[in-house]
Write a protein that holds these residues in place. Sequence first.
Motif, PDB file in Angstrom:
ATOM      1  N   CYS A  56      -3.608  10.562  -1.041  1.00 44.18           N
ATOM      2  CA  CYS A  56      -3.139   9.270  -0.537  1.00 44.18           C
ATOM      3  C   CYS A  56      -3.566   8.134  -1.466  1.00 44.18           C
ATOM      4  O   CYS A  56      -4.610   8.223  -2.115  1.00 44.18           O
ATOM      5  CB  CYS A  56      -3.760   8.950   0.819  1.00 44.18           C
ATOM      6  SG  CYS A  56      -3.607  10.260   2.020  1.00 44.18           S
ATOM      7  N   GLY A  57      -2.797   7.080  -1.446  1.00 46.92           N
ATOM      8  CA  GLY A  57      -3.190   5.829  -2.101  1.00 46.92           C
ATOM      9  C   GLY A  57      -3.470   6.025  -3.575  1.00 46.92           C
ATOM     10  O   GLY A  57      -2.688   6.624  -4.323  1.00 46.92           O
ATOM     11  N   THR A  58      -4.622   5.528  -3.996  1.00 47.74           N
ATOM     12  CA  THR A  58      -5.006   5.622  -5.402  1.00 47.74           C
ATOM     13  C   THR A  58      -5.080   7.076  -5.857  1.00 47.74           C
ATOM     14  O   THR A  58      -4.677   7.412  -6.975  1.00 47.74           O
ATOM     15  CB  THR A  58      -6.351   4.894  -5.592  1.00 47.74           C
ATOM     16  OG1 THR A  58      -6.108   3.496  -5.431  1.00 47.74           O
ATOM     17  CG2 THR A  58      -6.963   5.154  -6.953  1.00 47.74           C
ATOM     18  N   SER A  59      -5.581   7.952  -4.985  1.00 55.55           N
ATOM     19  CA  SER A  59      -5.650   9.369  -5.343  1.00 55.55           C
ATOM     20  C   SER A  59      -4.251   9.932  -5.581  1.00 55.55           C
ATOM     21  O   SER A  59      -4.053  10.793  -6.446  1.00 55.55           O
ATOM     22  CB  SER A  59      -6.358  10.158  -4.240  1.00 55.55           C
ATOM     23  OG  SER A  59      -7.706   9.736  -4.145  1.00 55.55           O
ATOM     24  N   THR A 102      -8.991  13.822  -3.430  1.00 53.30           N
ATOM     25  CA  THR A 102      -9.534  12.841  -2.492  1.00 53.30           C
ATOM     26  C   THR A 102     -10.960  12.460  -2.890  1.00 53.30           C
ATOM     27  O   THR A 102     -11.825  13.333  -2.985  1.00 53.30           O
ATOM     28  CB  THR A 102      -9.488  13.381  -1.024  1.00 53.30           C
ATOM     29  OG1 THR A 102     -10.348  12.581  -0.200  1.00 53.30           O
ATOM     30  CG2 THR A 102      -9.880  14.844  -0.892  1.00 53.30           C
ATOM     31  N   GLN A 103     -11.153  11.185  -3.151  1.00 52.93           N
ATOM     32  CA  GLN A 103     -12.478  10.706  -3.544  1.00 52.93           C
ATOM     33  C   GLN A 103     -13.497  11.069  -2.477  1.00 52.93           C
ATOM     34  O   GLN A 103     -14.506  11.713  -2.758  1.00 52.93           O
ATOM     35  CB  GLN A 103     -12.416   9.182  -3.760  1.00 52.93           C
ATOM     36  CG  GLN A 103     -13.671   8.541  -4.322  1.00 52.93           C
ATOM     37  CD  GLN A 103     -14.769   8.304  -3.297  1.00 52.93           C
ATOM     38  OE1 GLN A 103     -15.931   8.670  -3.527  1.00 52.93           O
ATOM     39  NE2 GLN A 103     -14.432   7.758  -2.151  1.00 52.93           N
ATOM     40  N   SER A 104     -13.225  10.652  -1.243  1.00 51.64           N
ATOM     41  CA  SER A 104     -14.194  10.826  -0.151  1.00 51.64           C
ATOM     42  C   SER A 104     -14.266  12.271   0.331  1.00 51.64           C
ATOM     43  O   SER A 104     -15.292  12.699   0.862  1.00 51.64           O
ATOM     44  CB  SER A 104     -13.797   9.937   1.024  1.00 51.64           C
ATOM     45  OG  SER A 104     -12.513  10.324   1.510  1.00 51.64           O
ATOM     46  N   THR A 107     -10.442  12.072   3.976  1.00 54.33           N
ATOM     47  CA  THR A 107      -9.210  11.384   4.386  1.00 54.33           C
ATOM     48  C   THR A 107      -8.386  12.293   5.306  1.00 54.33           C
ATOM     49  O   THR A 107      -8.013  13.406   4.914  1.00 54.33           O
ATOM     50  CB  THR A 107      -8.402  10.984   3.140  1.00 54.33           C
ATOM     51  OG1 THR A 107      -9.216  10.116   2.357  1.00 54.33           O
ATOM     52  CG2 THR A 107      -7.116  10.282   3.509  1.00 54.33           C
ATOM     53  N   VAL A 153     -14.407  -0.985  -1.518  1.00 52.78           N
ATOM     54  CA  VAL A 153     -13.264  -0.347  -0.858  1.00 52.78           C
ATOM     55  C   VAL A 153     -12.196   0.028  -1.892  1.00 52.78           C
ATOM     56  O   VAL A 153     -11.602   1.110  -1.825  1.00 52.78           O
ATOM     57  CB  VAL A 153     -12.695  -1.269   0.252  1.00 52.78           C
ATOM     58  CG1 VAL A 153     -11.302  -0.820   0.664  1.00 52.78           C
ATOM     59  CG2 VAL A 153     -13.636  -1.269   1.463  1.00 52.78           C
ATOM     60  N   ALA A 154     -11.964  -0.860  -2.845  1.00 50.62           N
ATOM     61  CA  ALA A 154     -10.957  -0.575  -3.868  1.00 50.62           C
ATOM     62  C   ALA A 154     -11.481   0.496  -4.824  1.00 50.62           C
ATOM     63  O   ALA A 154     -12.538   0.339  -5.433  1.00 50.62           O
ATOM     64  CB  ALA A 154     -10.619  -1.846  -4.632  1.00 50.62           C
ATOM     65  N   ALA A 155     -10.752   1.583  -4.947  1.00 47.98           N
ATOM     66  CA  ALA A 155     -11.162   2.682  -5.824  1.00 47.98           C
ATOM     67  C   ALA A 155     -10.958   2.283  -7.281  1.00 47.98           C
ATOM     68  O   ALA A 155      -9.885   1.795  -7.651  1.00 47.98           O
ATOM     69  CB  ALA A 155     -10.346   3.927  -5.495  1.00 47.98           C
ATOM     70  N   LEU A 231      -1.105  -1.712  -6.555  1.00 48.70           N
ATOM     71  CA  LEU A 231      -1.889  -1.461  -5.332  1.00 48.70           C
ATOM     72  C   LEU A 231      -3.209  -2.224  -5.388  1.00 48.70           C
ATOM     73  O   LEU A 231      -3.614  -2.887  -4.426  1.00 48.70           O
ATOM     74  CB  LEU A 231      -2.148   0.041  -5.152  1.00 48.70           C
ATOM     75  CG  LEU A 231      -2.992   0.420  -3.929  1.00 48.70           C
ATOM     76  CD1 LEU A 231      -2.271   0.055  -2.628  1.00 48.70           C
ATOM     77  CD2 LEU A 231      -3.335   1.904  -3.922  1.00 48.70           C
ATOM     78  N   LYS A 232      -3.888  -2.141  -6.553  1.00 47.71           N
ATOM     79  CA  LYS A 232      -5.169  -2.833  -6.696  1.00 47.71           C
ATOM     80  C   LYS A 232      -4.960  -4.330  -6.504  1.00 47.71           C
ATOM     81  O   LYS A 232      -5.711  -4.995  -5.807  1.00 47.71           O
ATOM     82  CB  LYS A 232      -5.766  -2.544  -8.078  1.00 47.71           C
ATOM     83  CG  LYS A 232      -7.237  -2.359  -8.107  1.00 47.71           C
ATOM     84  CD  LYS A 232      -7.716  -0.941  -7.904  1.00 47.71           C
ATOM     85  CE  LYS A 232      -7.291  -0.327  -6.604  1.00 47.71           C
ATOM     86  NZ  LYS A 232      -7.716   1.064  -6.452  1.00 47.71           N
ATOM     87  N   GLU A 235      -4.240  -5.161  -2.738  1.00 42.46           N
ATOM     88  CA  GLU A 235      -5.409  -4.916  -1.884  1.00 42.46           C
ATOM     89  C   GLU A 235      -6.432  -6.033  -1.941  1.00 42.46           C
ATOM     90  O   GLU A 235      -6.956  -6.447  -0.915  1.00 42.46           O
ATOM     91  CB  GLU A 235      -6.168  -3.676  -2.390  1.00 42.46           C
ATOM     92  CG  GLU A 235      -5.767  -2.361  -1.864  1.00 42.46           C
ATOM     93  CD  GLU A 235      -6.730  -1.278  -2.359  1.00 42.46           C
ATOM     94  OE1 GLU A 235      -6.710  -0.985  -3.571  1.00 42.46           O
ATOM     95  OE2 GLU A 235      -7.491  -0.757  -1.544  1.00 42.46           O
ATOM     96  N   VAL A 352     -10.502   6.671   5.205  1.00 42.52           N
ATOM     97  CA  VAL A 352      -9.537   6.562   6.308  1.00 42.52           C
ATOM     98  C   VAL A 352      -9.489   7.893   7.051  1.00 42.52           C
ATOM     99  O   VAL A 352      -8.798   8.829   6.652  1.00 42.52           O
ATOM    100  CB  VAL A 352      -8.136   6.163   5.797  1.00 42.52           C
ATOM    101  CG1 VAL A 352      -7.187   5.928   6.975  1.00 42.52           C
ATOM    102  CG2 VAL A 352      -8.230   4.886   4.948  1.00 42.52           C
TER     103      VAL A 352
END
Length: 355
Positions: A56-59, A102-104, A107, A153-155, A231-232, A235, A352
């Motif tokens: 998702c998102g940046t990933s 996924t960074q975290s 998600t 929050v911003a990767a 996106l960055k 955000e 998230v």
Amino acid sequence: GKSGYDHYMLKEIYEQPRAVRQCTRGRVTEMAGSLELSELPASVRSGTDRVQLVGCGTSFYAMQYGASLLCEHGIPAQPFVASEYDADSIPIEPDTLVVAVTQSGETADTLGALRAANRAGATTLAVTNVVGSSAARECDAAVYIRAGPEISVAATKSFASQQVTLAMIASVLAERQSQPFLGALRDLPSRIQHVLDTSSARHVAEEIVDADAYFFVGRRYQYPVALEGALKMKEITYEHAEGFAAGELKHGPLALVTPRTPVVALVTGSEDVVDRTLGTVREVEARGAPVVAVTTSSAPVEPVADYVLEVPETHRHLVPILTNVQLQLLAYWTADLLGRPIDKPRNLAKSVTVE
Ligand code: F6R
């Protein structure tokens, strides 16, 4: 703490040389001139006819970049937004390798896609920053991006580390380890440092801060970077920003372009790709849009661009890592000028965990 930086985001942008060095340590062996990812078991290396990536998102944007490298190496690869990945509509064959980025590692949408892949009998691989995370535990194998803790929050640094990790995975799966690529990987931290030391993104931000919207365009490997840059920007500045494939602009979005919509163009690549991107740049310039060209020293952007953000030359697969650093800085300084709460944008959470 923030080690003297005003925000974690800026600290983490500046940590990228170190993050990338950590990511390649012990994997790119200088002596042997080879690349070794011991976390990739034989079952993952063989048995792979095609690759699907979910995130998702940046990933997701890092995966889009990774998928184009895999395809260029001759391995069919397709990126999916994790929340759109379900076994009812997408064929998941047992010989498919499904890579969850996924960074975290927590998600919910990505874990949902991963579980669907596991149920369908696919081989699954997690590319994550967090050891022992749900994604790491639920996959057949995990490759860690080793970016270190990311607080903002911003990767930022996690994106660079994902790009590097996916570039290494692509090279290993394709069994192609070109010396120029390995040398460029080894030198990447110093190239990133050079961008950080010389960037004029703060000055460019001052020139373009009062805009109606920001557009980002790129081709090939730079297309996902354009999407990530937008996106960055949205955000952390709360301003409207959109990324497009450079060639798509004339199919609709050009109607939005005015003297009040700066266009950030990623102008790198082969002569042909550069020429065609410059064609897009001339179209927006003719509508009066300020043009920020992000480029390597070899591209002939001077006559058409109002502002130039330059990155050093490197292996073509790694240029998108350098150009993205310029876009991170541009978003950061624009948000800073606007006085936004950069590390904690409204409505957003770092991880998230709801679908
Ligand atoms: C953007 C951002 C998000 C995350 C997305 C996925 O700056 O941070 O778009 O990239 O929520 O998060 P992970 O990578 O933890 O699965």
